[in-house]
Design a protein around this motif. Sequence first.
Motif, PDB file in Angstrom:
ATOM      1  N   PHE A 247      40.875  29.306  35.864  1.00  0.00           N
ATOM      2  CA  PHE A 247      41.773  30.375  36.303  1.00  0.00           C
ATOM      3  C   PHE A 247      41.334  31.088  37.573  1.00  0.00           C
ATOM      4  O   PHE A 247      42.106  31.869  38.134  1.00  0.00           O
ATOM      5  N   PHE A 248      40.130  30.819  38.045  1.00  0.00           N
ATOM      6  CA  PHE A 248      39.648  31.518  39.238  1.00  0.00           C
ATOM      7  C   PHE A 248      39.257  30.509  40.304  1.00  0.00           C
ATOM      8  O   PHE A 248      38.332  29.699  40.119  1.00  0.00           O
ATOM      9  N   GLU A 249      39.980  30.560  41.410  1.00  0.00           N
ATOM     10  CA  GLU A 249      39.762  29.593  42.486  1.00  0.00           C
ATOM     11  C   GLU A 249      38.425  29.817  43.182  1.00  0.00           C
ATOM     12  O   GLU A 249      37.743  28.872  43.572  1.00  0.00           O
ATOM     13  N   ARG A 250      38.035  31.089  43.302  1.00  0.00           N
ATOM     14  CA  ARG A 250      36.799  31.418  44.015  1.00  0.00           C
ATOM     15  C   ARG A 250      35.878  32.265  43.146  1.00  0.00           C
ATOM     16  O   ARG A 250      36.326  33.014  42.277  1.00  0.00           O
ATOM     17  N   GLN A 251      34.591  32.175  43.429  1.00  0.00           N
ATOM     18  CA  GLN A 251      33.602  32.964  42.695  1.00  0.00           C
ATOM     19  C   GLN A 251      33.822  34.458  42.914  1.00  0.00           C
ATOM     20  O   GLN A 251      33.600  35.278  42.013  1.00  0.00           O
ATOM     21  N   SER A 252      34.275  34.825  44.104  1.00  0.00           N
ATOM     22  CA  SER A 252      34.513  36.238  44.400  1.00  0.00           C
ATOM     23  C   SER A 252      35.579  36.834  43.475  1.00  0.00           C
ATOM     24  O   SER A 252      35.457  37.979  43.022  1.00  0.00           O
ATOM     25  N   GLY A 253      36.612  36.049  43.173  1.00  0.00           N
ATOM     26  CA  GLY A 253      37.650  36.515  42.261  1.00  0.00           C
ATOM     27  C   GLY A 253      37.114  36.727  40.857  1.00  0.00           C
ATOM     28  O   GLY A 253      37.473  37.683  40.166  1.00  0.00           O
ATOM     29  N   TRP A 254      36.240  35.819  40.433  1.00  0.00           N
ATOM     30  CA  TRP A 254      35.619  35.950  39.109  1.00  0.00           C
ATOM     31  C   TRP A 254      34.716  37.173  39.061  1.00  0.00           C
ATOM     32  O   TRP A 254      34.700  37.921  38.079  1.00  0.00           O
ATOM     33  N   GLN A 255      33.974  37.412  40.124  1.00  0.00           N
ATOM     34  CA  GLN A 255      33.100  38.580  40.176  1.00  0.00           C
ATOM     35  C   GLN A 255      33.898  39.874  40.110  1.00  0.00           C
ATOM     36  O   GLN A 255      33.511  40.830  39.441  1.00  0.00           O
ATOM     37  N   ASP A 256      35.027  39.907  40.813  1.00  0.00           N
ATOM     38  CA  ASP A 256      35.905  41.084  40.755  1.00  0.00           C
ATOM     39  C   ASP A 256      36.415  41.299  39.337  1.00  0.00           C
ATOM     40  O   ASP A 256      36.469  42.428  38.841  1.00  0.00           O
ATOM     41  N   HIS A 257      36.785  40.213  38.687  1.00  0.00           N
ATOM     42  CA  HIS A 257      37.273  40.279  37.302  1.00  0.00           C
ATOM     43  C   HIS A 257      36.188  40.820  36.384  1.00  0.00           C
ATOM     44  O   HIS A 257      36.445  41.695  35.541  1.00  0.00           O
ATOM     45  N   LYS A 258      34.969  40.336  36.533  1.00  0.00           N
ATOM     46  CA  LYS A 258      33.869  40.772  35.680  1.00  0.00           C
ATOM     47  C   LYS A 258      33.524  42.240  35.924  1.00  0.00           C
ATOM     48  O   LYS A 258      33.140  42.963  35.000  1.00  0.00           O
ATOM     49  N   THR A 259      33.685  42.681  37.171  1.00  0.00           N
ATOM     50  CA  THR A 259      33.427  44.091  37.491  1.00  0.00           C
ATOM     51  C   THR A 259      34.442  44.990  36.800  1.00  0.00           C
ATOM     52  O   THR A 259      34.098  46.013  36.204  1.00  0.00           O
ATOM     53  N   VAL A 260      35.704  44.588  36.854  1.00  0.00           N
ATOM     54  CA  VAL A 260      36.777  45.381  36.250  1.00  0.00           C
ATOM     55  C   VAL A 260      36.636  45.436  34.727  1.00  0.00           C
ATOM     56  O   VAL A 260      36.908  46.460  34.093  1.00  0.00           O
TER      57      VAL A 260
END
Length: 282
Positions: A247-260
């Motif tokens: 579901f996450f194309e980039r690691q940055s998107g996953w990191q943002d998700h984990k932060t939220v």
Amino acid sequence: MTDELQQKVERAVKLIQSAGADGKTVEVAYSGGKDSDVILELTRMAGIKYQAIYKNTTIDPPGTIKHVKEVGGVIVRPKMTFFEHMTKNGFPNMFQRSCCRVLKEYKVLDRSIQGIRKCESTKRDQVYQEPTECRVYGTGRKKQSVEALYPILDWTDDDVVTFIEERGIKVHPLYYREDGTIDPTRRLGCMCCPLAYYKKRIDYFRRYPRMVKAYCRAAKRYMDTHRDTPTVQKYADVYEWFTREVFFERQSGWQDHKTVTKYTHVDYKEFLEKVFGITLNL
């Protein structure tokens, strides 16, 4: 058929004839896709000695094996299945896709006719400049070279469809629209291939939810036997790992998700079951 396409056909046939001029058997790299059907027909027109070789990835779409058998293709089975490979190597992704090397990228015969076309992607347009090249498979002592030929390298989607229709070629069922016409934008490929755009990959998993279960089972076996690896230690369970990879194309998107979601418990198993309409009990 237009004059331009007729000229392309003639050039393709001559190229293929040059490959088989010494009487040796030439491989037609047959995937079951529409471009494979085109190069197979061109090879038949060339009148050389050939074998249509289908390298079974074990995760090709339904109907592929049947289609291969209908055209007389020889089925070559891999040393391990895709999911056996996953059990040893974890989730394949755009940056780590050794599954291609194991399942498809290996030598069968000295010469190989392949249905690669420049217009399929920007990368292919940049990489493939000539209709022939020496391709090297493997590394070290296992390195093997193949003379690869790309007779339809400069063909467009319209060229392919026109040739198929005029030659009366029966292609894989997945290419046909409801009205019986051919959709050249559809790709056969491996089911849920990690090289696909992530939104298309999610749609593929929705169409074939059993693949979600198979992926998770194989990934769990990897996690159970590779507990000390950095990759495994990143995730609480296989469901979280699957969510990240799909579901996450980039690691940055996953990191943002984990932060939220840092202070919120996310049940990834429940999330996947809801999205794909399945029950996951591993």
